[in-house]
Motif scaffolding. Structure first.
Motif, PDB file in Angstrom:
ATOM      1  N   GLY A 163       0.816  -1.207   0.000  1.00  0.00           N
ATOM      2  CA  GLY A 163       0.000   0.000   0.000  1.00  0.00           C
ATOM      3  C   GLY A 163       0.850   1.257   0.000  1.00  0.00           C
ATOM      4  O   GLY A 163       1.998   1.248   0.468  1.00  0.00           O
ATOM      5  N   ILE A 164       0.288   2.336  -0.537  1.00  0.00           N
ATOM      6  CA  ILE A 164       0.937   3.646  -0.494  1.00  0.00           C
ATOM      7  C   ILE A 164      -0.101   4.670  -0.063  1.00  0.00           C
ATOM      8  O   ILE A 164      -1.307   4.478  -0.264  1.00  0.00           O
ATOM      9  CB  ILE A 164       1.550   4.043  -1.852  1.00  0.00           C
ATOM     10  N   GLY A 165       0.379   5.753   0.545  1.00  0.00           N
ATOM     11  CA  GLY A 165      -0.560   6.771   0.998  1.00  0.00           C
ATOM     12  C   GLY A 165       0.138   7.864   1.767  1.00  0.00           C
ATOM     13  O   GLY A 165       1.256   8.273   1.420  1.00  0.00           O
ATOM     14  N   THR A 166      -0.485   8.317   2.847  1.00  0.00           N
ATOM     15  CA  THR A 166       0.041   9.436   3.618  1.00  0.00           C
ATOM     16  C   THR A 166      -0.226   9.206   5.097  1.00  0.00           C
ATOM     17  O   THR A 166      -1.184   8.524   5.472  1.00  0.00           O
ATOM     18  CB  THR A 166      -0.598  10.761   3.151  1.00  0.00           C
ATOM     19  N   ALA A 167       0.651   9.779   5.927  1.00  0.00           N
ATOM     20  CA  ALA A 167       0.515   9.667   7.375  1.00  0.00           C
ATOM     21  C   ALA A 167       0.699  11.047   7.999  1.00  0.00           C
ATOM     22  O   ALA A 167       1.587  11.812   7.589  1.00  0.00           O
ATOM     23  CB  ALA A 167       1.550   8.700   7.948  1.00  0.00           C
ATOM     24  N   ARG A 168      -0.150  11.359   8.964  1.00  0.00           N
ATOM     25  CA  ARG A 168       0.010  12.573   9.758  1.00  0.00           C
ATOM     26  C   ARG A 168       0.541  12.164  11.127  1.00  0.00           C
ATOM     27  O   ARG A 168      -0.168  11.548  11.928  1.00  0.00           O
ATOM     28  CB  ARG A 168      -1.308  13.336   9.901  1.00  0.00           C
ATOM     29  N   VAL A 169       1.816  12.506  11.387  1.00  0.00           N
ATOM     30  CA  VAL A 169       2.492  12.112  12.616  1.00  0.00           C
ATOM     31  C   VAL A 169       2.461  13.280  13.595  1.00  0.00           C
ATOM     32  O   VAL A 169       2.835  14.407  13.237  1.00  0.00           O
ATOM     33  CB  VAL A 169       3.949  11.697  12.336  1.00  0.00           C
ATOM     34  N   THR A 170       2.049  13.016  14.828  1.00  0.00           N
ATOM     35  CA  THR A 170       1.955  14.044  15.864  1.00  0.00           C
ATOM     36  C   THR A 170       2.837  13.663  17.053  1.00  0.00           C
ATOM     37  O   THR A 170       2.729  12.539  17.570  1.00  0.00           O
ATOM     38  CB  THR A 170       0.509  14.228  16.337  1.00  0.00           C
ATOM     39  N   ILE A 171       3.699  14.593  17.472  1.00  0.00           N
ATOM     40  CA  ILE A 171       4.539  14.423  18.651  1.00  0.00           C
ATOM     41  C   ILE A 171       4.067  15.417  19.708  1.00  0.00           C
ATOM     42  O   ILE A 171       3.985  16.618  19.442  1.00  0.00           O
ATOM     43  CB  ILE A 171       6.024  14.674  18.338  1.00  0.00           C
ATOM     44  N   ALA A 172       3.746  14.911  20.898  1.00  0.00           N
ATOM     45  CA  ALA A 172       3.220  15.759  21.968  1.00  0.00           C
ATOM     46  C   ALA A 172       3.979  15.488  23.268  1.00  0.00           C
ATOM     47  O   ALA A 172       4.611  14.443  23.438  1.00  0.00           O
ATOM     48  CB  ALA A 172       1.732  15.501  22.165  1.00  0.00           C
ATOM     49  N   ASN A 173       3.910  16.463  24.193  1.00  0.00           N
ATOM     50  CA  ASN A 173       4.459  16.325  25.551  1.00  0.00           C
ATOM     51  C   ASN A 173       5.935  15.942  25.552  1.00  0.00           C
ATOM     52  O   ASN A 173       6.382  15.108  26.354  1.00  0.00           O
ATOM     53  CB  ASN A 173       3.658  15.289  26.344  1.00  0.00           C
ATOM     54  N   PHE A 174       6.700  16.560  24.664  1.00  0.00           N
ATOM     55  CA  PHE A 174       8.129  16.237  24.559  1.00  0.00           C
ATOM     56  C   PHE A 174       8.917  16.974  25.632  1.00  0.00           C
ATOM     57  O   PHE A 174       8.748  18.181  25.832  1.00  0.00           O
ATOM     58  CB  PHE A 174       8.664  16.625  23.179  1.00  0.00           C
ATOM     59  N   THR A 175       9.803  16.244  26.325  1.00  0.00           N
ATOM     60  CA  THR A 175      10.736  16.845  27.278  1.00  0.00           C
ATOM     61  C   THR A 175      12.113  16.247  27.068  1.00  0.00           C
ATOM     62  O   THR A 175      12.255  15.076  26.685  1.00  0.00           O
ATOM     63  CB  THR A 175      10.302  16.620  28.734  1.00  0.00           C
ATOM     64  N   ASP A 176      13.131  17.053  27.321  1.00  0.00           N
ATOM     65  CA  ASP A 176      14.532  16.648  27.256  1.00  0.00           C
ATOM     66  C   ASP A 176      15.185  17.077  28.567  1.00  0.00           C
ATOM     67  O   ASP A 176      15.432  18.259  28.784  1.00  0.00           O
ATOM     68  CB  ASP A 176      15.210  17.308  26.051  1.00  0.00           C
ATOM     69  N   GLN A 177      15.440  16.105  29.434  1.00  0.00           N
ATOM     70  CA  GLN A 177      16.067  16.384  30.715  1.00  0.00           C
ATOM     71  C   GLN A 177      17.514  15.908  30.648  1.00  0.00           C
ATOM     72  O   GLN A 177      17.774  14.720  30.456  1.00  0.00           O
ATOM     73  CB  GLN A 177      15.327  15.689  31.859  1.00  0.00           C
ATOM     74  N   GLY A 178      18.446  16.847  30.786  1.00  0.00           N
ATOM     75  CA  GLY A 178      19.842  16.506  30.604  1.00  0.00           C
ATOM     76  C   GLY A 178      20.729  16.987  31.726  1.00  0.00           C
ATOM     77  O   GLY A 178      20.378  17.872  32.504  1.00  0.00           O
TER      78      GLY A 178
END
Length: 282
Positions: A163-178
């Motif tokens: 199959g071929i098509g399209t995807a809507r990717v959502t990234i939420a609540n991102f944190t980077d603790q360093g």
């Protein structure tokens, strides 16, 4: 002379009896033509599937190249928790081996975990640090699919597809603790967060599975799919003390191995098979 008359009368009586019996018998009609039994495939169908995903990402990087300029080593480990998959679709079965469909799929929130281990020059010594990432990811996936059914044994049909098509990717609540400074400065804790971000990507998939025909109107499928969802991105990041920010984190090359259980409903039931009529005596 009397015996001759007797035989003539007996023969005439026998002939009349045979003619009466023949008159009582019904004349059998000629055999009637009939159509062969209809094929048990073809037509439109609806489908519904549920399942779970097993996802991975090649790497996660901030779009600010200065953060990686002075590193002497960089190791990254990432992973996703399992997520739910919910799919509906509609398709058409052309013959006993070829069918197509279009599907819409919601891939539920999955927790993302990542760890970077780094080293960098810190004056005359080497500094070490780490970054711990956390986020949630979800997608909408829309595909046009084609399948080849590979034959049927005991009502079970293995199949392959793409199959071929399209995807809507959502990234939420991102944190980077360093801990540490990627730029080579003093060592200390840091916390960076990012707003929710989404993007549309080209997507493709490979499919394989087994289909079991419960009856002419219903088929159950157990399927596997390898899906390439493209990239994901966060919104703009910012440090808790506003000392840095203005960039985004990018998730490069998100893929998934999915297992789904589905049902197909045939919307065009084959007509009932009518056997040829029996010929009976009247």
């Amino acid at each position: 002379m009397r015996s001759v008359k007797f035989f003539i009368v007996a023969g005439a009586a026998s002939l009349l009896s045979s003619m009466a019996c023949a008159a009582d018998m019904a004349i059998a009609p000629p055999p009637m033509g009939y159509a062969p039994p209809p094929a048990d495939f073809g037509g439109w169908y609806l489908r519904g599937d549920i399942g779970f995903s097993n996802q991975r990402v090649d790497n996660v990087r901030n779009t600010n190249p200065a953060l990686y300029a002075n590193l002497t080593s960089f190791q990254e480990k990432t992973g996703f928790d399992t997520g739910g998959i919910y799919q509906i679709g509609a398709g058409y079965q052309f013959n006993h081996w070829f069918r197509v469909d279009v599907t819409g799929e919601y891939r539920g929130n999955t927790n993302f975990h990542g760890l970077d281990l780094i080293s960098f020059p810190n004056g005359g010594a080497t500094g070490f640090g780490s970054d711990v990432y956390n986020a949630q990811k979800s997608e909408w996936l829309f595909l046009a699919n084609a399948y080849a059914d590979l034959g049927t044994w005991y009502c079970i049909t293995p199949y392959i597809g793409a199959g071929i098509g399209t995807a809507r990717v959502t990234i939420a609540n991102f944190t980077d603790q360093g801990v540490g400074s990627l730029g080579g400065g003093g060592v200390g804790p840091s916390l960076v967060s990012a707003a929710t971000g989404s993007q549309w990507n080209f997507a493709w998939a490979l499919h394989a599975g087994l289909a079991y025909k419960v009856n002419p109107n219903m088929t159950v499928e157990l399927g596997y799919s390898y899906v390439d969802l493209g990239n994901g991105t966060t919104g703009v990041d910012s440090a808790f003390d506003h000392s840095a920010g203005g960039h985004v984190f990018q998730f490069h090359n998100i893929t998934s191995q999915d297992v789904k259980l589905g049902v197909r409903w045939n919307l065009e039931s084959p007509p009932a098979y009518m056997p040829p009529p029996l010929v009976t005596k009247g």
